[in-house]
Design an enzyme around this catalytic site. Structure first.
Site, PDB file in Angstrom:
ATOM      1  N   CYS A   1       0.791  -1.217   0.000  1.00  0.00           N
ATOM      2  CA  CYS A   1       0.000   0.000   0.000  1.00  0.00           C
ATOM      3  C   CYS A   1       0.825   1.270   0.000  1.00  0.00           C
ATOM      4  O   CYS A   1       2.042   1.259   0.142  1.00  0.00           O
ATOM      5  CB  CYS A   1      -0.884   0.040   1.252  1.00  0.00           C
ATOM      6  SG  CYS A   1      -1.381  -1.565   1.855  1.00  0.00           S
TER       7      CYS A   1
ATOM      8  N   ASN B   1       1.024  -0.585   5.680  1.00  0.00           N
ATOM      9  CA  ASN B   1       1.682  -0.812   4.397  1.00  0.00           C
ATOM     10  C   ASN B   1       2.736  -1.880   4.620  1.00  0.00           C
ATOM     11  O   ASN B   1       3.760  -1.633   5.246  1.00  0.00           O
ATOM     12  CB  ASN B   1       2.336   0.477   3.894  1.00  0.00           C
ATOM     13  CG  ASN B   1       3.180   0.243   2.649  1.00  0.00           C
ATOM     14  OD1 ASN B   1       3.021  -0.768   1.968  1.00  0.00           O
ATOM     15  ND2 ASN B   1       4.082   1.163   2.361  1.00  0.00           N
ATOM     16  N   GLY B   2       2.491  -3.086   4.144  1.00  0.00           N
ATOM     17  CA  GLY B   2       3.464  -4.151   4.340  1.00  0.00           C
ATOM     18  C   GLY B   2       2.814  -5.512   4.400  1.00  0.00           C
ATOM     19  O   GLY B   2       1.679  -5.698   3.976  1.00  0.00           O
TER      20      GLY B   2
ATOM     21  N   MET C   1      23.911 -27.782  -9.173  1.00  0.00           N
ATOM     22  CA  MET C   1      22.864 -28.399  -9.985  1.00  0.00           C
ATOM     23  C   MET C   1      21.519 -28.234  -9.283  1.00  0.00           C
ATOM     24  O   MET C   1      21.272 -27.215  -8.665  1.00  0.00           O
ATOM     25  CB  MET C   1      23.183 -29.869 -10.285  1.00  0.00           C
ATOM     26  CG  MET C   1      24.484 -30.063 -11.043  1.00  0.00           C
ATOM     27  SD  MET C   1      24.585 -29.089 -12.574  1.00  0.00           S
ATOM     28  CE  MET C   1      23.393 -29.925 -13.586  1.00  0.00           C
TER      29      MET C   1
ATOM     30  N   GLU D   1      21.918 -14.421 -14.431  1.00  0.00           N
ATOM     31  CA  GLU D   1      22.433 -13.178 -13.862  1.00  0.00           C
ATOM     32  C   GLU D   1      23.938 -13.096 -14.102  1.00  0.00           C
ATOM     33  O   GLU D   1      24.619 -14.097 -14.221  1.00  0.00           O
ATOM     34  CB  GLU D   1      22.114 -13.095 -12.371  1.00  0.00           C
ATOM     35  CG  GLU D   1      22.663 -14.203 -11.507  1.00  0.00           C
ATOM     36  CD  GLU D   1      22.265 -14.020 -10.038  1.00  0.00           C
ATOM     37  OE1 GLU D   1      22.675 -13.028  -9.423  1.00  0.00           O
ATOM     38  OE2 GLU D   1      21.526 -14.876  -9.529  1.00  0.00           O
TER      39      GLU D   1
ATOM     40  N   LYS E   1      16.886 -22.340  -5.148  1.00  0.00           N
ATOM     41  CA  LYS E   1      17.123 -21.705  -3.845  1.00  0.00           C
ATOM     42  C   LYS E   1      16.271 -20.451  -3.715  1.00  0.00           C
ATOM     43  O   LYS E   1      16.795 -19.348  -3.597  1.00  0.00           O
ATOM     44  CB  LYS E   1      18.606 -21.367  -3.679  1.00  0.00           C
ATOM     45  CG  LYS E   1      19.215 -20.653  -4.882  1.00  0.00           C
ATOM     46  CD  LYS E   1      20.689 -20.373  -4.675  1.00  0.00           C
ATOM     47  CE  LYS E   1      21.279 -19.758  -5.939  1.00  0.00           C
ATOM     48  NZ  LYS E   1      22.709 -19.519  -5.831  1.00  0.00           N
TER      49      LYS E   1
END
Length: 1200
Positions: free
Chosen positions: A115, A346-347, A593, A1013, A1081
């Site tokens: 929010c 908010n959260g 892996m 990445e 992960k």
């Protein structure tokens, strides 16, 4: 290889079982959202019809075929969009009882959001309409912080809390011929009533009767004037009848008493309508003599237009709290708009399931003189079907109505990280004492949170301990204070600003409307902390467990240790790769892996109970924490002993023992046993198969729960569940300790005894970080892993270890250091597990049940893990008992080898667990590709067809009533492969040659490769033009090249700004993938071992060669769904031609998350599974986090 395409709107499937039976066709309906988001999945393997064998477990030849048969009900629920997911219904004896007592994760996950918030307060306490106008202006600037429905007009929610506008209501009363309202004795209720006229009349009748029974007089009902023409289509369909009720209070004079009377009446009304078919349509936005809340399923800019009252000059207030909601759910509800009755939040509260369970556990102990014995009438104190914000509001409301001021209530519920705070510990020790006192009484409601609050006399704001929400404040010369989740919400003359700043982690600011003062963080907290002598009480009553030296020698000989390890399910991998690594290095072992073995329930090998549990993790709606960089706000401390009455304050509540961590050695457990005030009781956890039914696992658990019940009622504050015995007996196996802990925990909750005692597991069956986390998550406050510690001692004293240390092949550690290293590794692993869910405190994780279950039936779940999601059903208690026995009997069999068996769960081995990526499969595939031979490919296909059941999709086959069509009418292979894309594999996880070869191959096919990445070398962005005989000087390490080839990855991954993400990187992409989570992960960042960081990779990543790279969790700086929406927008601006995709990982509630991502204008949503690959990750993360993509994809389609 992933397939990326628009999915057909309806896919019909059925489940095929190993016994040849199948389910009736099930419809999976897919609705594509208006922004044309695409949902696809990430998977490895080809579909083949198979001849697979069911798993066998237990003693003798008992098969798991019967288990697969029991899935018919659950599978229908999982894969049918018309049914709700449920566990297999084996036993319903405790169902009704548990539903009323235990928070259900599925209910909790159905509502999530984030929010924009703020408040305006006049320090002179002058009520003006300008305050309301300014609040509406600021709220309209929060539109980007909110979400809209598919009609693009139904807001997810917006609202305003103010003081009651008495001038407006007096004007209404005058027109109605009523007397002027007595402000000091009148309450106003803002009520959402049922739409149906008859239901509305019934609801009003209940309300009036309840007020009358309480001695209150209903003065009248006022239909709230609204403009329905501006309401979105979806919001209008569920819009309630909105009215205000005016009530006269005759018997109370004090504001606190009047507010309590209003609270009791509301609670009684809620109970009275609960059984009515329209019961959920009745909701009080507010019922108070001080404040009122106007809210709805509206966009922020139309709230003031919808409610005509807000436009009236007579609507005056000295303060206003405003809120704009972004619900990740596709169908938000009017009551869940905010502000709530006290708070604007908010959260997201990550520990909500545990918070609800603990609140319900303490219901019987909550007492205060202010309620005059009426505590029973105001229960329950939480509602799993409401949002986390609504439940936090309920907890705060209870404390405030019981006499606490709002600042104190928020300090109790959302404490700051005070332990490593030098200012607090040195300058304000009384504040630290306050937090220490309440730490053992109330578990923190942990998660990212900016909280605005008011009771009509005080207005304030506070941040969570991590400070993961923005909050700015400023004060002007005309004595007005502003707080907002961002600057710029109102035009402001800077010359008039006398004070400004931002709230930091754990900070608070309050405005006292009555004395006209602003109190900043330490002033607020010091005033609260000095109200009682908390430091004195702690000094006199709180004990701290002192560390005790580890044992210097083994307690058993090697043969006895081996028997215990076999009996409790250890494998050679567990000992050598996990325990010994932790003892030697002091950290959890790293692997690479992915996890390509079957789920435990599909496996042909017996598994420990822990393997049926997967850790939950944060994605999109809340951020994971980085335990390396944010360790200051994290803590493993936990208190042992009885929790007192939170509504009363006194020295007796401080009578507890504080543990620095939940990991105990034998000496520390003995110290706790000797604490006379704890009155510790040891409860053996065994069942006896010699006694037949009477000795069954089910009967043994019942007796264990009864023994725990008796012990607590007789004053024990510490229950030690122990599987130690002087001598193991072949027919007396240990109950799986996780089952024992869960069953006792749930039993005590349901009987109102849970807060009277703590649970410690003294167990042989716990050695990995995941296992510790499971025990703690299901109720244990501490764990003594006696066999794991004995294994550490045995390893250190072994000739092999001694020789390796002597020869310098291994760092020298003492026997005590080996055990310390093991415990250190466990503690670090626990912090990692907490952090991936965004949780800072172990005390909040305890009992929070932040796991999903794959493969346990409702008989087990309802008994020991009630409230956890188990979508596919599975084992019964009898089957679990057989699986337990299959380990136990190995310790007594003459045929058992004199060394531990290698089950092959981590690494492929002959005779071990089946791995999807196995050498034979790889060889056959390579042969078929190299020879380009159809018969060789057929051999490969046959190999896949004959493999055992490995994944859930192996149980699914397509079923269609349509006749088959000629192959010639099928889309060409060349066209189909253009939809293929590879998974994201970073340069470093795989070699440069492999990375570039994959990219070139996918570009030739017209498909897409994924950079992973880590950035990309700019030389790869241009087509090759210097190729001679298959070689290019641009890419000299590759062969078989052609002019026109490009090595660029069509999909560029944005996982962290630290890893080579530049504007030029972004513009050279066809698709930009935001990696929110990684299958191998989830909730953790990238990890590249130093030996893989070559000079080339270091240059691309702007780092140094040889230095290990561990990044924060992906998009660690994305704190909420609206931040993700902003990033999607930014990427579209940088590269307008590229699609923007968001990579998520399957878990319960993924559909709700994905719908929020779709609202954020993502073009593609990818659902990955738990079995994804990685360059490096802790073993427990690879094995025990995330869910199957089949379930995640199905849920996403059903929700969207």
């Amino acid at each position: 290889m992933a397939v990326q395409s628009l999915l057909p709107t309806t896919t019909t499937t059925h489940l095929l079982y190993s016994n040849g039976t199948s389910l009736s066709p099930l419809s999976m309906k897919t609705t594509i959202t208006p922004n044309k988001s695409v949902v696809f999945n990430d998977f490895v393997g080809l579909y083949c019809k198979s001849k697979r064998t069911p798993r066998k477990i237990g003693v003798g030849t008992s098969s798991r075929g019967s288990l697969l048969k029991t899935w018919s009900t659950t599978s229908k629920a999982v894969f049918s969009s018309n049914l709700q997911p449920k566990t297999t219904s084996n036993i319903d004896s405790n169902k009704k009882k548990s539903e009323s007592k235990v928070a259900n994760l599925e209910d909790i996950l159905s509502e999530r959001g984030a929010c924009g918030v703020g408040f305006i307060a006049n320090l002179d306490n002058i009520a003006t309409h300008q305050t309301v106008k300014d609040a509406l202006t600021a709220l309209s600037c929060m539109e980007h912080r909110g979400g809209c429905g598919a009609d693009n007009d139904s807001g997810d929610g917006s609202g305003l809390m103010t003081l009651i506008p008495w001038d407006l209501f007096d004007n209404w009363a005058n027109k109605q011929g009523l007397a002027l309202l007595d402000k000091s004795h009148t309450g106003v209720g803002m009520v959402f009533l049922p739409k149906d006229d008859e239901s509305m009349k019934e609801a009003k009748r209940v309300i009036i009767d309840t007020f009358k029974q309480e001695g209150l007089e209903v003065l009248g009902w006022r239909p709230v004037p609204v403009n329905t023409s501006i309401v979105g289509r979806f919001a209008k369909e569920t819009m309630p009848n909105i009215q205000q009720v005016f009530v006269k209070i005759l018997k109370d004079e004090e504001i606190g008493d009047i507010e309590r009377e209003m609270y009791i009446c509301r609670k009684l009304i809620e109970k009275a309508v609960k059984s009515e078919k329209w019961g959920e349509e009745l909701y009080f936005c507010s019922l108070s003599s001080q404040t009122i809340v106007y809210k709805g399923m509206l966009r922020s800019e139309v709230l003031g237009l919808f409610y005509s009252d807000l436009q009236s000059d007579l609507y005056k207030s000295p303060f206003a709290i405003y809120h704009r909601r972004y619900s990740t759910n596709t169908s938000p509800r009017w009551p869940l708009a905010q502000p709530m009755r006290f708070l604007g939040h908010n959260g997201e509260i990550n520990t909500i399931q545990g918070n609800l369970n603990w609140m319900q556990s303490r219901e019987t102990s909550l007492k205060s003189p202010v309620w005059h014995g009426r505590e029973n009438e105001i229960r329950p104190y939480g509602n799993p079907r409401a949002s986390d914000s609504a439940n936090l509001d309920s907890a705060a409301e209870l404390l405030i109505r019981s006499g606490r001021n709002p600042e104190e209530a928020l300090m109790i519920l959302v404490p700051e990280a005070y332990k490593n705070h030098p200012t607090l510990m040195i300058k304000y020790p009384e504040v630290a004492d306050f937090y220490d006192y309440y730490k053992g009484q109330m578990e923190a409601w942990d998660g990212p949170a900016l909280l605005l609050f008011s009771d009509g006399k005080t207005v304030g704001a506070c941040l969570d301990r991590n400070g993961l929400r923005p909050a700015r404040y400023w004060r002007t010369v005309d004595n007005v204070v502003y707080v907002a989740s961002e600057v710029g919400v109102l035009p402001m003359d800077e010359s008039k600003v006398t004070m400004k700043g931002r709230l930091g982690p754990g900070m608070m600011i309050t405005v006292d409307l009555q004395d006209g003062q602003v109190y900043e963080n330490t002033e607020v907290k010091k005033r609260v902390a000095l109200s009682n002598p908390y430091g004195k009480w702690l000094k006199e009553n709180m004990r701290t467990l002192k560390s005790v030296n580890f044992l210097p020698q083994t307690e058993m000989d090697n043969d006895e240790i081996l028997r215990h390890q076999q009996a409790f399910g250890y494998s050679s991998e567990d000992v050598q790769m996990v325990i010994e690594t932790m003892a030697a290095q002091g950290k959890e072992p790293t692997f690479c892996m992915g996890d390509d073995i079957p789920l435990a329930v599909l496996s042909q090998k017996p598994h420990m109970l822990y393997d049926y549990f997967k850790q939950r993790f944060a994605q999109v709606t809340n951020p994971a924490i980085d335990p390396l960089r944010e360790g200051l706000v994290m803590s493993l401390e936990v208190n042992i002993g009885k929790r007192g009455n939170i509504l009363e304050v006194g020295p007796e509540n401080a009578e507890q023992v504080m543990l620095s961590s939940p990991v105990l050695n034998e000496g520390e457990l003995e110290s706790l046993m000797k604490d006379s005030r704890l009155k510790a009781q040891i409860l053996p956890i065994f069942f006896d198969i010699r006694k037949g039914v009477d000795g069954s696992l089910e009967k043994a658990l019942k007796r264990l729960c009864e023994a725990a019940d008796d012990a607590v009622r007789n004053g024990s504050q510490l229950l030690v569940l122990s599987d130690r015995s002087e001598e193991m007996e072949p027919t007396r196996p240990a109950i799986p300790v996780l089952l024992a802990v869960g069953a006792v925990h749930q039993h005590l909750i349901q009987n109102g005894l849970r807060i009277s005692a703590s649970i410690i597991a003294d167990t042989a069956q716990c050695f990995s970080t995941h296992q510790f986390a499971c025990l703690i998550g299901y109720g244990a406050s501490g764990v003594c892993p006696h066999l794991a510690l004995e294994t550490c001692r045995q390893w250190r004293l072994s000739n092999k270890t001694v020789n390796q240390m002597r020869n310098g092949k291994m760092p020298t550690v003492t026997i005590e250091q080996a055990q310390k290293n093991f415990c250190k590794a466990v503690k670090s692993g626990l912090l990692k597990i907490l952090s991936k869910m965004g949780i800072s405190l172990l005390s909040s994780y305890c009992g929070a049940q932040i796991f999903e279950i794959y493969g346990l039936g409702s008989e087990i779940v309802d008994l020991a893990f009630c409230g956890s999601v188990s979508k596919i059903g599975g084992l019964t208690l009898d089957e679990l008992a057989r699986e337990t026995m299959s380990f136990w009997v190995k310790a007594f069999s003459e045929d058992t080898a004199k060394r531990l068996e290698n089950f092959g769960f981590i690494q492929m081995r002959v005779g071990g667990e089946y791995h999807g990526n196995n050498p034979e499969m790889s060889k056959l595939l390579h042969k078929a590709v190299r020879e380009r031979n159809e018969s060789a490919f057929s051999v490969y296909q046959q190999h896949l067809a004959n493999r055992p059941v490995n994944v859930l999709r192996d149980l699914i086959e397509f079923k269609s009533d349509r006749p088959s069509i000629p192959v010639g009418k099928v889309e060409s292979a060349a066209s189909i492969v253009q939809r293929f894309c590879t998974g994201g594999m970073s340069l470093g996880a795989i070699s440069r040659e492999t990375h570039e070869a994959i990219a070139i191959a996918m570009n030739r096919l017209g498909g897409k490769s994924n950079s992973g990445e880590g950035g990309e070398d700019p030389i790869r962005w241009s087509p090759l033009s210097d190729v001679v005989d298959g070689y290019s000087s641009t890419l000299p390490h590759l062969k078989g090249l052609q002019n026109g080839d490009t090595a660029t990855s069509a999909i560029k991954q944005v996982a962290s700004g630290r890893f080579g993400v530049t504007p030029t990187f972004l513009v050279n992409a066809d698709q930009l993938e935001i990696k929110i989570a990684q299958g191998a992960k989830p909730g953790e960042g990238g990890q590249l071992p130093g030996k893989k960081v070559s000079a080339y990779i270091a240059r691309l990543r702007n780092s140094k060669p040889g230095v290990p790279l561990i990044s924060p969790p992906p998009h660690h700086d994305i704190y909420s769904i609206e931040d993700l929406a902003q990033l999607i927008y930014d990427l579209h601006q940088v590269n307008p031609k590229a699609k923007v995709s968001v990579k998520l990982v399957a878990e319960a509630g993924i559909g709700t998350v994905a719908s929020g991502v779709a609202k954020g204008n993502a073009d593609v949503i990818q659902i990955s599974g738990h079995d994804g690959g990685t360059g490096a990750s802790p073993i427990s993360s690879i094995k025990h986090a995330g869910g199957p993509w089949e379930l995640g994809l199905t849920e996403t389609h059903q929700v969207n």
